[in-house]
Design a protein around this motif. Structure first.
Motif, PDB file in Angstrom:
ATOM      1  N   TYR A  14     -49.320  23.889 -19.065  1.00 32.71           N
ATOM      2  CA  TYR A  14     -50.589  24.603 -18.922  1.00 32.71           C
ATOM      3  C   TYR A  14     -51.255  24.301 -20.174  1.00 32.71           C
ATOM      4  O   TYR A  14     -52.621  23.875 -20.243  1.00 32.71           O
ATOM      5  N   ASP A  15     -50.718  24.455 -21.417  1.00 34.76           N
ATOM      6  CA  ASP A  15     -51.565  24.353 -22.642  1.00 34.76           C
ATOM      7  C   ASP A  15     -51.878  22.913 -22.806  1.00 34.76           C
ATOM      8  O   ASP A  15     -52.750  22.696 -23.291  1.00 34.76           O
ATOM      9  N   TYR A  16     -50.917  21.920 -22.496  1.00 36.44           N
ATOM     10  CA  TYR A  16     -51.031  20.408 -22.476  1.00 36.44           C
ATOM     11  C   TYR A  16     -52.235  20.294 -21.822  1.00 36.44           C
ATOM     12  O   TYR A  16     -53.107  19.408 -22.213  1.00 36.44           O
ATOM     13  N   TYR A  17     -52.029  20.574 -20.526  1.00 36.85           N
ATOM     14  CA  TYR A  17     -53.134  20.149 -19.780  1.00 36.85           C
ATOM     15  C   TYR A  17     -54.503  20.611 -19.695  1.00 36.85           C
ATOM     16  O   TYR A  17     -55.558  19.832 -19.458  1.00 36.85           O
ATOM     17  N   LYS A  18     -54.629  21.996 -20.158  1.00 35.15           N
ATOM     18  CA  LYS A  18     -55.925  22.562 -20.146  1.00 35.15           C
ATOM     19  C   LYS A  18     -56.480  22.486 -21.679  1.00 35.15           C
ATOM     20  O   LYS A  18     -57.711  22.556 -21.781  1.00 35.15           O
ATOM     21  N   GLN A  19     -55.554  22.478 -22.583  1.00 35.24           N
ATOM     22  CA  GLN A  19     -56.398  22.549 -24.013  1.00 35.24           C
ATOM     23  C   GLN A  19     -55.660  21.541 -24.824  1.00 35.24           C
ATOM     24  O   GLN A  19     -56.271  21.496 -25.938  1.00 35.24           O
ATOM     25  N   GLY A  20     -54.917  20.548 -24.482  1.00 33.63           N
ATOM     26  CA  GLY A  20     -54.634  19.217 -25.244  1.00 33.63           C
ATOM     27  C   GLY A  20     -53.489  19.471 -26.297  1.00 33.63           C
ATOM     28  O   GLY A  20     -53.331  18.794 -27.091  1.00 33.63           O
ATOM     29  N   LYS A  21     -52.949  20.975 -26.294  1.00 31.89           N
ATOM     30  CA  LYS A  21     -51.864  21.141 -27.157  1.00 31.89           C
ATOM     31  C   LYS A  21     -50.675  20.655 -26.818  1.00 31.89           C
ATOM     32  O   LYS A  21     -50.137  20.820 -25.783  1.00 31.89           O
ATOM     33  N   ALA A  22     -50.224  19.721 -27.788  1.00 33.25           N
ATOM     34  CA  ALA A  22     -48.783  19.059 -27.486  1.00 33.25           C
ATOM     35  C   ALA A  22     -47.591  20.135 -27.881  1.00 33.25           C
ATOM     36  O   ALA A  22     -47.915  20.748 -29.195  1.00 33.25           O
ATOM     37  N   SER A  23     -46.639  20.158 -27.272  1.00 32.97           N
ATOM     38  CA  SER A  23     -45.575  20.872 -27.542  1.00 32.97           C
ATOM     39  C   SER A  23     -44.133  19.850 -27.347  1.00 32.97           C
ATOM     40  O   SER A  23     -44.382  18.835 -26.887  1.00 32.97           O
ATOM     41  N   THR A  24     -43.180  20.493 -27.884  1.00 30.22           N
ATOM     42  CA  THR A  24     -41.648  19.797 -27.480  1.00 30.22           C
ATOM     43  C   THR A  24     -40.975  20.872 -26.903  1.00 30.22           C
ATOM     44  O   THR A  24     -40.942  21.755 -27.275  1.00 30.22           O
ATOM     45  N   LEU A  25     -40.318  20.426 -25.575  1.00 30.25           N
ATOM     46  CA  LEU A  25     -39.482  21.177 -24.994  1.00 30.25           C
ATOM     47  C   LEU A  25     -37.904  20.731 -25.566  1.00 30.25           C
ATOM     48  O   LEU A  25     -37.627  19.620 -25.565  1.00 30.25           O
ATOM     49  N   TRP A  26     -37.240  21.725 -25.670  1.00 29.10           N
ATOM     50  CA  TRP A  26     -35.808  21.666 -26.119  1.00 29.10           C
ATOM     51  C   TRP A  26     -35.020  21.809 -24.704  1.00 29.10           C
ATOM     52  O   TRP A  26     -35.210  22.960 -24.346  1.00 29.10           O
ATOM     53  N   CYS A  27     -34.356  20.801 -24.274  1.00 29.87           N
ATOM     54  CA  CYS A  27     -33.668  21.093 -22.957  1.00 29.87           C
ATOM     55  C   CYS A  27     -32.331  20.797 -23.263  1.00 29.87           C
ATOM     56  O   CYS A  27     -31.521  20.293 -23.840  1.00 29.87           O
ATOM     57  N   ASN A  28     -31.362  21.596 -22.312  1.00 27.95           N
ATOM     58  CA  ASN A  28     -30.191  21.657 -22.241  1.00 27.95           C
ATOM     59  C   ASN A  28     -29.521  21.139 -21.162  1.00 27.95           C
ATOM     60  O   ASN A  28     -30.045  21.676 -19.930  1.00 27.95           O
ATOM     61  N   ILE A  29     -29.137  19.890 -20.615  1.00 26.95           N
ATOM     62  CA  ILE A  29     -28.848  19.335 -19.685  1.00 26.95           C
ATOM     63  C   ILE A  29     -27.419  19.236 -19.351  1.00 26.95           C
ATOM     64  O   ILE A  29     -26.694  18.766 -20.349  1.00 26.95           O
ATOM     65  N   LYS A  30     -27.063  19.758 -18.428  1.00 24.80           N
ATOM     66  CA  LYS A  30     -25.425  19.998 -18.075  1.00 24.80           C
ATOM     67  C   LYS A  30     -24.767  18.537 -18.238  1.00 24.80           C
ATOM     68  O   LYS A  30     -25.135  17.876 -17.285  1.00 24.80           O
ATOM     69  N   GLY A  31     -23.738  18.923 -18.787  1.00 29.02           N
ATOM     70  CA  GLY A  31     -23.013  17.482 -18.826  1.00 29.02           C
ATOM     71  C   GLY A  31     -23.332  16.513 -19.941  1.00 29.02           C
ATOM     72  O   GLY A  31     -22.558  15.521 -20.226  1.00 29.02           O
ATOM     73  N   VAL A  32     -24.854  16.695 -20.243  1.00 34.64           N
ATOM     74  CA  VAL A  32     -25.195  15.484 -21.050  1.00 34.64           C
ATOM     75  C   VAL A  32     -25.402  16.212 -22.691  1.00 34.64           C
ATOM     76  O   VAL A  32     -25.139  15.617 -23.561  1.00 34.64           O
ATOM     77  N   GLY A  33     -25.825  17.631 -22.583  1.00 29.33           N
ATOM     78  CA  GLY A  33     -26.054  18.096 -23.860  1.00 29.33           C
ATOM     79  C   GLY A  33     -27.365  18.383 -24.038  1.00 29.33           C
ATOM     80  O   GLY A  33     -28.320  18.535 -23.157  1.00 29.33           O
ATOM     81  N   ASP A  34     -28.258  18.626 -25.418  1.00 26.52           N
ATOM     82  CA  ASP A  34     -29.167  19.197 -25.790  1.00 26.52           C
ATOM     83  C   ASP A  34     -30.000  17.533 -25.776  1.00 26.52           C
ATOM     84  O   ASP A  34     -29.793  16.756 -26.423  1.00 26.52           O
ATOM     85  N   ASP A  35     -31.405  18.133 -25.451  1.00 26.88           N
ATOM     86  CA  ASP A  35     -32.467  16.799 -25.724  1.00 26.88           C
ATOM     87  C   ASP A  35     -33.840  17.529 -26.134  1.00 26.88           C
ATOM     88  O   ASP A  35     -33.984  18.482 -25.568  1.00 26.88           O
ATOM     89  N   ILE A  36     -34.366  16.594 -26.740  1.00 24.32           N
ATOM     90  CA  ILE A  36     -35.873  17.100 -27.426  1.00 24.32           C
ATOM     91  C   ILE A  36     -36.696  16.179 -26.469  1.00 24.32           C
ATOM     92  O   ILE A  36     -36.586  14.817 -26.734  1.00 24.32           O
ATOM     93  N   VAL A  37     -37.666  16.803 -25.833  1.00 25.63           N
ATOM     94  CA  VAL A  37     -38.748  15.878 -24.767  1.00 25.63           C
ATOM     95  C   VAL A  37     -40.083  16.540 -25.212  1.00 25.63           C
ATOM     96  O   VAL A  37     -40.458  17.492 -24.916  1.00 25.63           O
ATOM     97  N   PRO A  38     -40.660  15.333 -25.738  1.00 30.25           N
ATOM     98  CA  PRO A  38     -42.351  15.813 -25.991  1.00 30.25           C
ATOM     99  C   PRO A  38     -43.220  15.905 -24.579  1.00 30.25           C
ATOM    100  O   PRO A  38     -42.750  15.406 -23.572  1.00 30.25           O
ATOM    101  N   ILE A  39     -43.985  17.040 -24.746  1.00 36.34           N
ATOM    102  CA  ILE A  39     -44.477  17.575 -23.495  1.00 36.34           C
ATOM    103  C   ILE A  39     -45.205  16.289 -22.998  1.00 36.34           C
ATOM    104  O   ILE A  39     -45.398  16.086 -21.739  1.00 36.34           O
TER     105      ILE A  39
END
Length: 80
Positions: A14-39
């Motif tokens: 919502y923040d990115y789409y409506k307000q252009g605010k970029a965030s980073t998501l920290w994802c934990n993918i089972k069997g793979v581990g942590d990943d950092i994904v830019p919005i």
């Protein structure tokens, strides 16, 4: 309506789409581990997708249900 109080991913989208605010998501993918994904990754166009995604999209035909569509970048590519 996105419940941004309890949905961190929805809030970031919502923040990115409506307000252009970029965030980073920290994802934990089972069997793979942590990943950092830019919005911005979730709002990429067809031309920015990796070849494996383009191939998968090219194999789609007929009526498509995009379960867990996230920001909808694959759905938008399929509409074209």
């Amino acid at each position: 309506m996105i419940d941004t109080d309890n949905d961190a991913v929805g809030h970031a989208f919502y923040d990115y789409y409506k307000q252009g605010k970029a965030s980073t998501l920290w994802c934990n993918i089972k069997g793979v581990g942590d990943d950092i994904v830019p919005i911005e990754y979730f709002f990429r166009s067809y031309t920015d997708m990796p070849e494996i995604e383009k191939t998968a999209l090219s194999l789609c035909s007929g009526l498509i249900l995009d379960v867990g569509a996230g920001s909808g970048c694959h759905t938008l590519a399929l509409q074209d």
